[in-house]
Design a protein around this motif. Sequence first.
Motif, PDB file in Angstrom:
ATOM      1  N   LEU A  47      14.408 -21.832-110.183  1.00 60.33           N
ATOM      2  CA  LEU A  47      15.601 -21.966-109.334  1.00 60.33           C
ATOM      3  C   LEU A  47      16.177 -20.585-108.995  1.00 60.33           C
ATOM      4  O   LEU A  47      16.473 -20.286-107.834  1.00 60.33           O
ATOM      5  N   ILE A  48      16.299 -19.740-110.004  1.00 58.78           N
ATOM      6  CA  ILE A  48      16.862 -18.404-109.796  1.00 58.78           C
ATOM      7  C   ILE A  48      15.943 -17.572-108.904  1.00 58.78           C
ATOM      8  O   ILE A  48      16.395 -16.882-107.981  1.00 58.78           O
ATOM      9  N   ARG A  49      14.638 -17.632-109.156  1.00 59.06           N
ATOM     10  CA  ARG A  49      13.688 -16.861-108.346  1.00 59.06           C
ATOM     11  C   ARG A  49      13.785 -17.244-106.872  1.00 59.06           C
ATOM     12  O   ARG A  49      13.834 -16.386-105.985  1.00 59.06           O
ATOM     13  N   GLN A  50      13.809 -18.535-106.592  1.00 60.48           N
ATOM     14  CA  GLN A  50      13.840 -18.985-105.203  1.00 60.48           C
ATOM     15  C   GLN A  50      15.152 -18.609-104.524  1.00 60.48           C
ATOM     16  O   GLN A  50      15.195 -18.418-103.308  1.00 60.48           O
ATOM     17  N   THR A  51      16.240 -18.506-105.287  1.00 65.25           N
ATOM     18  CA  THR A  51      17.531 -18.159-104.696  1.00 65.25           C
ATOM     19  C   THR A  51      17.655 -16.672-104.423  1.00 65.25           C
ATOM     20  O   THR A  51      18.151 -16.262-103.375  1.00 65.25           O
ATOM     21  N   VAL A  52      17.189 -15.840-105.353  1.00 62.20           N
ATOM     22  CA  VAL A  52      17.427 -14.394-105.267  1.00 62.20           C
ATOM     23  C   VAL A  52      16.366 -13.658-104.450  1.00 62.20           C
ATOM     24  O   VAL A  52      16.681 -12.718-103.706  1.00 62.20           O
ATOM     25  N   SER A  62      13.641  -4.658-108.410  1.00 55.16           N
ATOM     26  CA  SER A  62      15.067  -4.419-108.626  1.00 55.16           C
ATOM     27  C   SER A  62      15.719  -5.520-109.462  1.00 55.16           C
ATOM     28  O   SER A  62      16.875  -5.390-109.856  1.00 55.16           O
ATOM     29  N   VAL A  63      14.993  -6.591-109.680  1.00 60.55           N
ATOM     30  CA  VAL A  63      15.553  -7.733-110.402  1.00 60.55           C
ATOM     31  C   VAL A  63      14.699  -8.053-111.620  1.00 60.55           C
ATOM     32  O   VAL A  63      13.478  -8.064-111.547  1.00 60.55           O
ATOM     33  N   SER A  64      15.368  -8.310-112.735  1.00 62.60           N
ATOM     34  CA  SER A  64      14.658  -8.763-113.934  1.00 62.60           C
ATOM     35  C   SER A  64      15.253 -10.085-114.388  1.00 62.60           C
ATOM     36  O   SER A  64      16.475 -10.268-114.375  1.00 62.60           O
ATOM     37  N   LEU A  65      14.369 -11.004-114.741  1.00 64.39           N
ATOM     38  CA  LEU A  65      14.775 -12.322-115.235  1.00 64.39           C
ATOM     39  C   LEU A  65      14.264 -12.493-116.654  1.00 64.39           C
ATOM     40  O   LEU A  65      13.133 -12.126-116.960  1.00 64.39           O
ATOM     41  N   SER A  66      15.103 -13.049-117.509  1.00 64.89           N
ATOM     42  CA  SER A  66      14.705 -13.223-118.900  1.00 64.89           C
ATOM     43  C   SER A  66      15.387 -14.441-119.497  1.00 64.89           C
ATOM     44  O   SER A  66      16.616 -14.566-119.431  1.00 64.89           O
ATOM     45  N   MET A  80      24.028 -25.108-109.683  1.00 70.83           N
ATOM     46  CA  MET A  80      23.536 -23.772-110.016  1.00 70.83           C
ATOM     47  C   MET A  80      22.900 -23.085-108.808  1.00 70.83           C
ATOM     48  O   MET A  80      23.018 -21.870-108.638  1.00 70.83           O
ATOM     49  N   MET A  81      22.235 -23.838-107.948  1.00 71.00           N
ATOM     50  CA  MET A  81      21.653 -23.230-106.753  1.00 71.00           C
ATOM     51  C   MET A  81      22.746 -22.667-105.850  1.00 71.00           C
ATOM     52  O   MET A  81      22.622 -21.555-105.327  1.00 71.00           O
ATOM     53  N   LEU A  82      23.833 -23.407-105.689  1.00 74.07           N
ATOM     54  CA  LEU A  82      24.944 -22.919-104.868  1.00 74.07           C
ATOM     55  C   LEU A  82      25.591 -21.687-105.498  1.00 74.07           C
ATOM     56  O   LEU A  82      25.921 -20.721-104.804  1.00 74.07           O
ATOM     57  N   VAL A  83      25.773 -21.716-106.808  1.00 74.39           N
ATOM     58  CA  VAL A  83      26.396 -20.583-107.508  1.00 74.39           C
ATOM     59  C   VAL A  83      25.513 -19.345-107.417  1.00 74.39           C
ATOM     60  O   VAL A  83      25.987 -18.244-107.104  1.00 74.39           O
ATOM     61  N   MET A  84      24.215 -19.497-107.673  1.00 76.64           N
ATOM     62  CA  MET A  84      23.293 -18.363-107.579  1.00 76.64           C
ATOM     63  C   MET A  84      23.258 -17.807-106.154  1.00 76.64           C
ATOM     64  O   MET A  84      23.170 -16.593-105.943  1.00 76.64           O
ATOM     65  N   HIS A  85      23.331 -18.692-105.177  1.00 72.27           N
ATOM     66  CA  HIS A  85      23.351 -18.254-103.780  1.00 72.27           C
ATOM     67  C   HIS A  85      24.577 -17.385-103.502  1.00 72.27           C
ATOM     68  O   HIS A  85      24.462 -16.315-102.877  1.00 72.27           O
ATOM     69  N   GLU A  86      25.746 -17.825-103.957  1.00 76.19           N
ATOM     70  CA  GLU A  86      26.960 -17.045-103.724  1.00 76.19           C
ATOM     71  C   GLU A  86      26.873 -15.672-104.379  1.00 76.19           C
ATOM     72  O   GLU A  86      27.255 -14.654-103.793  1.00 76.19           O
ATOM     73  N   ILE A 106      19.256 -10.833-114.788  1.00 78.69           N
ATOM     74  CA  ILE A 106      19.727 -12.200-115.031  1.00 78.69           C
ATOM     75  C   ILE A 106      19.030 -12.703-116.283  1.00 78.69           C
ATOM     76  O   ILE A 106      17.803 -12.745-116.347  1.00 78.69           O
ATOM     77  N   ASP A 107      19.807 -13.051-117.285  1.00 77.72           N
ATOM     78  CA  ASP A 107      19.206 -13.598-118.510  1.00 77.72           C
ATOM     79  C   ASP A 107      19.965 -14.835-118.935  1.00 77.72           C
ATOM     80  O   ASP A 107      21.132 -15.025-118.588  1.00 77.72           O
ATOM     81  N   TRP A 108      19.291 -15.678-119.668  1.00 78.98           N
ATOM     82  CA  TRP A 108      19.920 -16.920-120.120  1.00 78.98           C
ATOM     83  C   TRP A 108      19.407 -17.287-121.501  1.00 78.98           C
ATOM     84  O   TRP A 108      18.318 -16.903-121.920  1.00 78.98           O
ATOM     85  N   SER A 109      20.238 -18.033-122.215  1.00 78.52           N
ATOM     86  CA  SER A 109      19.909 -18.458-123.572  1.00 78.52           C
ATOM     87  C   SER A 109      20.654 -19.745-123.868  1.00 78.52           C
ATOM     88  O   SER A 109      21.558 -20.144-123.123  1.00 78.52           O
ATOM     89  N   MET A 110      20.276 -20.376-124.967  1.00 83.29           N
ATOM     90  CA  MET A 110      20.942 -21.607-125.383  1.00 83.29           C
ATOM     91  C   MET A 110      21.513 -21.445-126.779  1.00 83.29           C
ATOM     92  O   MET A 110      20.868 -20.875-127.652  1.00 83.29           O
ATOM     93  N   ASP A 111      22.719 -21.941-126.964  1.00 80.92           N
ATOM     94  CA  ASP A 111      23.365 -21.940-128.271  1.00 80.92           C
ATOM     95  C   ASP A 111      23.712 -23.368-128.649  1.00 80.92           C
ATOM     96  O   ASP A 111      23.911 -24.228-127.785  1.00 80.92           O
TER      97      ASP A 111
END
Length: 200
Positions: A47-52, A62-66, A80-86, A106-111
Motif C-alpha cells: 500500500l505504501i509503495r503504490q502511494t509514494v 530517496s525512500v526507505s521502507l521498513s 491509510m491510502m488516503l493518509v499516505m497520499h496526503e 517510513i517504518d512500522w511495527s506492532m505492539d
Amino acid sequence: SIAAQTLLNAPSVEAFKGAFEGRLKALALAHGLLTQSGWSEAELGELIRQTVMPYLATRTDSVSLSGPATYLRPRQVVTMMLVMHELAVNAAKYGALSQEGGRLAIDWSMDRQGPERILRVRWTESGGPPVQPPERTGFGTTLIERSIAHELDGRAILEYRPGGLVCELQFPLRGSATDLLREAESSAEQLRSDLEGGPS
C-alpha cells in the motif's frame, strides 16, 4: 465529503481539480489492492509503495521502507491510502521529496496492549527545506488526524520539526484474516513444541 472539503480549501479551480483527482486516484488504488484479495485485506508495505512511488520518478533511493508483513482490513486500507497520499503530496510539494537530497523513511511495527495489537507507522522526512508549522490547518491535515481517530479508533501525531516533518500514526489492528490465521498457526506450533519437549 472529500469533494466538498477539497473545494472549500482550494485557492483556484485548477488547484481543486489537481487535489481532487489525486484523492480519487488514492481511493482507486485502495480499491485495486482490495480487489486482488477479494475485498478481504491488503498488505501495508505494498500500500505504501503504490502511494509514494509515483512521486519519486527516478529517485527511488530517496525512500526507505521498513516493517513486518502486515495485513489491513478494507476500512483500514482505504483510510491509510488516503493518509499516505496526503503525506506524499505534502512531501512532494513542500517537504523532503521537493528537492534533491531529501529523504523519506517510513517504518512500522506492532505492539501489544493487553489483548489488542497496536500498529505504529512512522513517517520521517529529512534533508528537505526548513519546516515551519502551518499558519492554518488545511484539509489534508484535518483528513489525516480525523480519519485515523474516527475511522480507525487511533491517533495521528504531526510534528513540524526544523529538519523535516515527522508523523506517527497508531491504531488497533484487531486482526485481519491473514494475521489471525498466522497467530493461530504460531500458537499451535508453540503448543506442539511444548508438548514434544515435555515429560513422556
